[in-house]
Design a protein around this motif. Sequence first.
Motif, mmCIF file in Angstrom:
data_model
loop_
_atom_site.group_PDB
_atom_site.id
_atom_site.type_symbol
_atom_site.label_atom_id
_atom_site.label_comp_id
_atom_site.label_asym_id
_atom_site.label_seq_id
_atom_site.Cartn_x
_atom_site.Cartn_y
_atom_site.Cartn_z
ATOM 1 N N LYS A 173 -10.339 0.008 6.901
ATOM 2 C CA LYS A 173 -9.887 1.291 7.392
ATOM 3 C C LYS A 173 -8.374 1.249 7.643
ATOM 4 C CE LYS A 173 -14.017 2.893 7.281
ATOM 5 N NZ LYS A 173 -14.396 3.857 6.229
ATOM 6 N N GLY A 174 -7.724 2.355 7.272
ATOM 7 C CA GLY A 174 -6.286 2.438 7.444
ATOM 8 C C GLY A 174 -5.486 1.898 6.270
ATOM 9 N N TYR A 175 -6.183 1.420 5.242
ATOM 10 C CA TYR A 175 -5.496 0.910 4.055
ATOM 11 C C TYR A 175 -5.612 1.983 2.970
ATOM 12 C CZ TYR A 175 -3.992 -2.176 0.268
ATOM 13 O OH TYR A 175 -3.311 -2.738 -0.777
ATOM 14 N N PHE A 176 -4.460 2.626 2.653
ATOM 15 C CA PHE A 176 -4.433 3.706 1.663
ATOM 16 C C PHE A 176 -3.683 3.238 0.419
ATOM 17 C CE2 PHE A 176 -4.997 5.806 5.699
ATOM 18 C CZ PHE A 176 -5.930 6.790 5.420
ATOM 19 N N GLN A 177 -4.117 3.776 -0.700
ATOM 20 C CA GLN A 177 -3.483 3.414 -1.956
ATOM 21 C C GLN A 177 -3.481 4.618 -2.886
ATOM 22 O OE1 GLN A 177 -1.133 1.606 -3.155
ATOM 23 N NE2 GLN A 177 -2.229 -0.347 -2.888
ATOM 24 N N CYS A 178 -2.425 4.738 -3.691
ATOM 25 C CA CYS A 178 -2.321 5.792 -4.707
ATOM 26 C C CYS A 178 -2.954 5.259 -5.980
ATOM 27 C CB CYS A 178 -0.854 6.171 -4.925
ATOM 28 S SG CYS A 178 -0.592 7.553 -6.055
ATOM 29 N N VAL A 179 -4.151 5.731 -6.311
ATOM 30 C CA VAL A 179 -4.953 5.133 -7.369
ATOM 31 C C VAL A 179 -5.571 6.213 -8.242
ATOM 32 C CG1 VAL A 179 -5.498 3.036 -6.081
ATOM 33 C CG2 VAL A 179 -6.933 5.094 -5.806
ATOM 34 N N GLN A 185 0.837 -1.195 0.000
ATOM 35 C CA GLN A 185 0.000 0.000 0.000
ATOM 36 C C GLN A 185 0.872 1.245 0.000
ATOM 37 O OE1 GLN A 185 -2.078 0.966 3.710
ATOM 38 N NE2 GLN A 185 -1.060 -0.775 4.704
ATOM 39 N N TRP A 186 0.239 2.399 -0.223
ATOM 40 C CA TRP A 186 0.975 3.669 -0.291
ATOM 41 C C TRP A 186 1.141 4.220 1.115
ATOM 42 C CZ3 TRP A 186 3.638 5.797 -4.158
ATOM 43 C CH2 TRP A 186 4.072 7.122 -4.010
ATOM 44 N N ARG A 187 2.383 4.364 1.535
ATOM 45 C CA ARG A 187 2.670 4.827 2.891
ATOM 46 C C ARG A 187 3.306 6.216 2.868
ATOM 47 N NH1 ARG A 187 1.975 0.837 6.625
ATOM 48 N NH2 ARG A 187 1.915 -1.322 5.830
ATOM 49 N N SER A 188 2.652 7.130 2.169
ATOM 50 C CA SER A 188 3.126 8.513 2.138
ATOM 51 C C SER A 188 1.919 9.424 1.969
ATOM 52 C CB SER A 188 4.134 8.708 1.005
ATOM 53 O OG SER A 188 4.715 9.995 1.064
ATOM 54 N N THR A 189 2.188 10.691 1.680
ATOM 55 C CA THR A 189 1.123 11.679 1.608
ATOM 56 C C THR A 189 0.497 11.736 0.217
ATOM 57 O OG1 THR A 189 2.697 13.422 1.013
ATOM 58 C CG2 THR A 189 2.294 13.060 3.359
ATOM 59 N N ASP A 190 -0.582 12.486 0.113
ATOM 60 C CA ASP A 190 -1.244 12.675 -1.169
ATOM 61 C C ASP A 190 -0.359 13.470 -2.121
ATOM 62 O OD1 ASP A 190 -3.851 12.640 -2.807
ATOM 63 O OD2 ASP A 190 -3.344 14.775 -2.737
ATOM 64 N N LEU A 191 0.406 14.433 -1.595
ATOM 65 C CA LEU A 191 1.308 15.222 -2.435
ATOM 66 C C LEU A 191 2.382 14.344 -3.071
ATOM 67 C CD1 LEU A 191 2.297 17.942 -3.503
ATOM 68 C CD2 LEU A 191 3.626 18.207 -1.372
ATOM 69 N N MET A 192 2.955 13.447 -2.272
ATOM 70 C CA MET A 192 3.965 12.551 -2.818
ATOM 71 C C MET A 192 3.351 11.588 -3.836
ATOM 72 S SD MET A 192 6.964 13.269 -1.837
ATOM 73 C CE MET A 192 7.754 11.770 -2.383
ATOM 74 N N CYS A 193 2.123 11.199 -3.631
ATOM 75 C CA CYS A 193 1.440 10.335 -4.602
ATOM 76 C C CYS A 193 1.327 11.029 -5.948
ATOM 77 C CB CYS A 193 0.060 9.961 -4.066
ATOM 78 S SG CYS A 193 -1.013 9.127 -5.275
ATOM 79 N N ARG A 194 0.921 12.281 -5.937
ATOM 80 C CA ARG A 194 0.767 13.025 -7.188
ATOM 81 C C ARG A 194 2.132 13.346 -7.816
ATOM 82 N NH1 ARG A 194 -4.531 15.028 -7.538
ATOM 83 N NH2 ARG A 194 -5.721 14.806 -5.595
ATOM 84 N N LEU A 195 3.082 13.715 -6.980
ATOM 85 C CA LEU A 195 4.396 14.086 -7.499
ATOM 86 C C LEU A 195 5.113 12.891 -8.129
ATOM 87 C CD1 LEU A 195 6.389 16.463 -7.711
ATOM 88 C CD2 LEU A 195 7.380 15.715 -5.528
ATOM 89 N N MET A 196 5.092 11.765 -7.436
ATOM 90 C CA MET A 196 5.764 10.590 -7.960
ATOM 91 C C MET A 196 5.034 10.014 -9.170
ATOM 92 S SD MET A 196 8.442 10.464 -6.240
ATOM 93 C CE MET A 196 9.088 8.966 -6.968
ATOM 94 N N SER A 197 3.727 10.199 -9.232
ATOM 95 C CA SER A 197 2.995 9.766 -10.428
ATOM 96 C C SER A 197 3.404 10.590 -11.639
ATOM 97 C CB SER A 197 1.487 9.879 -10.195
ATOM 98 O OG SER A 197 1.072 9.038 -9.142
ATOM 99 N N PHE A 198 3.703 11.878 -11.398
ATOM 100 C CA PHE A 198 4.185 12.735 -12.478
ATOM 101 C C PHE A 198 5.550 12.255 -12.983
ATOM 102 C CE2 PHE A 198 6.953 16.263 -13.662
ATOM 103 C CZ PHE A 198 6.242 16.866 -14.690
ATOM 104 N N PHE A 199 6.505 12.081 -12.063
ATOM 105 C CA PHE A 199 7.854 11.674 -12.466
ATOM 106 C C PHE A 199 7.912 10.218 -12.933
ATOM 107 C CE2 PHE A 199 9.052 15.338 -9.767
ATOM 108 C CZ PHE A 199 9.840 16.010 -10.694
ATOM 109 N N ARG A 200 6.918 9.453 -12.589
ATOM 110 C CA ARG A 200 6.894 8.047 -13.006
ATOM 111 C C ARG A 200 6.801 7.907 -14.521
ATOM 112 N NH1 ARG A 200 2.587 4.157 -13.360
ATOM 113 N NH2 ARG A 200 3.371 2.027 -13.000
ATOM 114 N N VAL A 201 6.144 8.841 -15.179
ATOM 115 C CA VAL A 201 6.011 8.790 -16.641
ATOM 116 C C VAL A 201 6.820 9.881 -17.334
ATOM 117 C CG1 VAL A 201 3.733 7.733 -16.528
ATOM 118 C CG2 VAL A 201 3.919 10.218 -16.567
ATOM 119 N N PHE A 202 7.321 10.854 -16.582
ATOM 120 C CA PHE A 202 8.052 11.958 -17.212
ATOM 121 C C PHE A 202 9.302 11.450 -17.929
ATOM 122 C CE2 PHE A 202 11.386 15.222 -17.024
ATOM 123 C CZ PHE A 202 10.780 16.227 -17.756
ATOM 124 N N GLY A 203 10.071 10.596 -17.275
ATOM 125 C CA GLY A 203 11.269 10.056 -17.908
ATOM 126 C C GLY A 203 10.966 9.230 -19.144
#
Length: 455
Positions: free
Chosen positions: A187-193, A108-126
Amino acid sequence: MAQSGEVNEVVYDHRILRDWSNVNNTNGTMHLSKDMIFNDGHRLSITVYSILFVISTIGNSTVLYLLTKRRLRGPLRIDIMLMHLAIADLMVTLLLMPLEIAWAWTVQWRSTDLMCRLMSFFRVFGLYLSSFVMVCISLDRYYAILKPLQRSYNRGRIMLACAWLGSVICSIPQAFLFHLEEHPIVKGYFQCVTFHSFVSEFDNWLYQIATMCAMYAFPLIAFIYCYGAIYLEIYRKNQRVHKDVIAERFRRSNDDVLSRAKKRTLKMTISIVIVFIICWTPYYFICMWYSLDKTSVDKVNSLVRKALFIFASTNSCMNPLVYGLYNIRGRMNNNNNVSVNNRHTSLSNRLDSSNQLLQKPINTLPNNNGNVMAAAVAATTKLAHVVRLKTNGAAGDSQSPVAAAPLAAPLDINDDVSVSVVTTKCQEQTPKQPKTPIICLNCGDSIEVASVEKT
């Protein structure tokens, strides 16, 4: 208490799902679906991405270092573009691969919503940047070979700027579509989706098609057009050259249409494009299949789709290998050319030394050979004049007064000049007159000089 159940056993990656998977709660025991626990797909990601991370980091760092050193000596536009390609591959290596490894480890995703969006951006940028830079390389080869007179210092910079800007524009939607969301039941299970980001299924389909066209279809069309036009023009020029008899001597140098450096660069860039097509075609084939017929694709094991995406990521590891392979060959060819040039230089130096000896005053030669050398030069000039007159006036006449004799063994004078002693017979009325041999210099060419009998 949560444990694995028999729900969604064929699903290994939550990013394939359109919505949250179902879980069962029986007698206080939560049975999680297989995409919510550590599974075979996560093991595959951790193992393969770790290996690719090491190989790609070493390879692209080495290529970037070598290109930086070469640029300091004399920057070339193709080297600058290859530097940007290495940077794009390093972004894939240092951003996408560690993210996939950590995400597979934690499930599961163990970080913030900002990091989810930021890493999703860089995940395809390269990935976008790598594709667009290869388009720039193809266009650069197109102009360099087909339109060499239309030189522009800013063309390469403009194309690279467009590649970076286009990568940013194409990657921005990822930051809006991916978000942090909590499972509605667990509850308590978060995912970047991307769940609930699209208004309708058609919007999702349209976004997938647009992504596929920008990252794969558009570069593929550019590759086919540029290199197809290049090879068509090379074929036409080769046909014209083969029909031209005067150009026969140019074909012997293996530089009929392109210089040797351009040929090597063209082969290298085409190899990089072929590697890109081989790596990404299987993944986008199944993506196209998924967009056209989702029911049949759902029957395919999700491990296949994950494995194809991992295989596509190997493109970042293959580019430095292709670059290294062609540079090793280029250095070997350069070394061979240097040795050949050294032999030619040695021969030229020897010929120059012979010419310098001829240009010296005759009386300065040692061992009192000045008179002999003067007689040799005079007799050579006179004999050549007679032979030329006879050749022009009566070619093939058997009564020619000059008949060449076999060349005698060479002698050495001052270790610089080869000297030959040749005797000829002149048809005179007094056949038994004493003969005086005339010594002539062999100045690098195969010139036979004969002596003339005394009259």
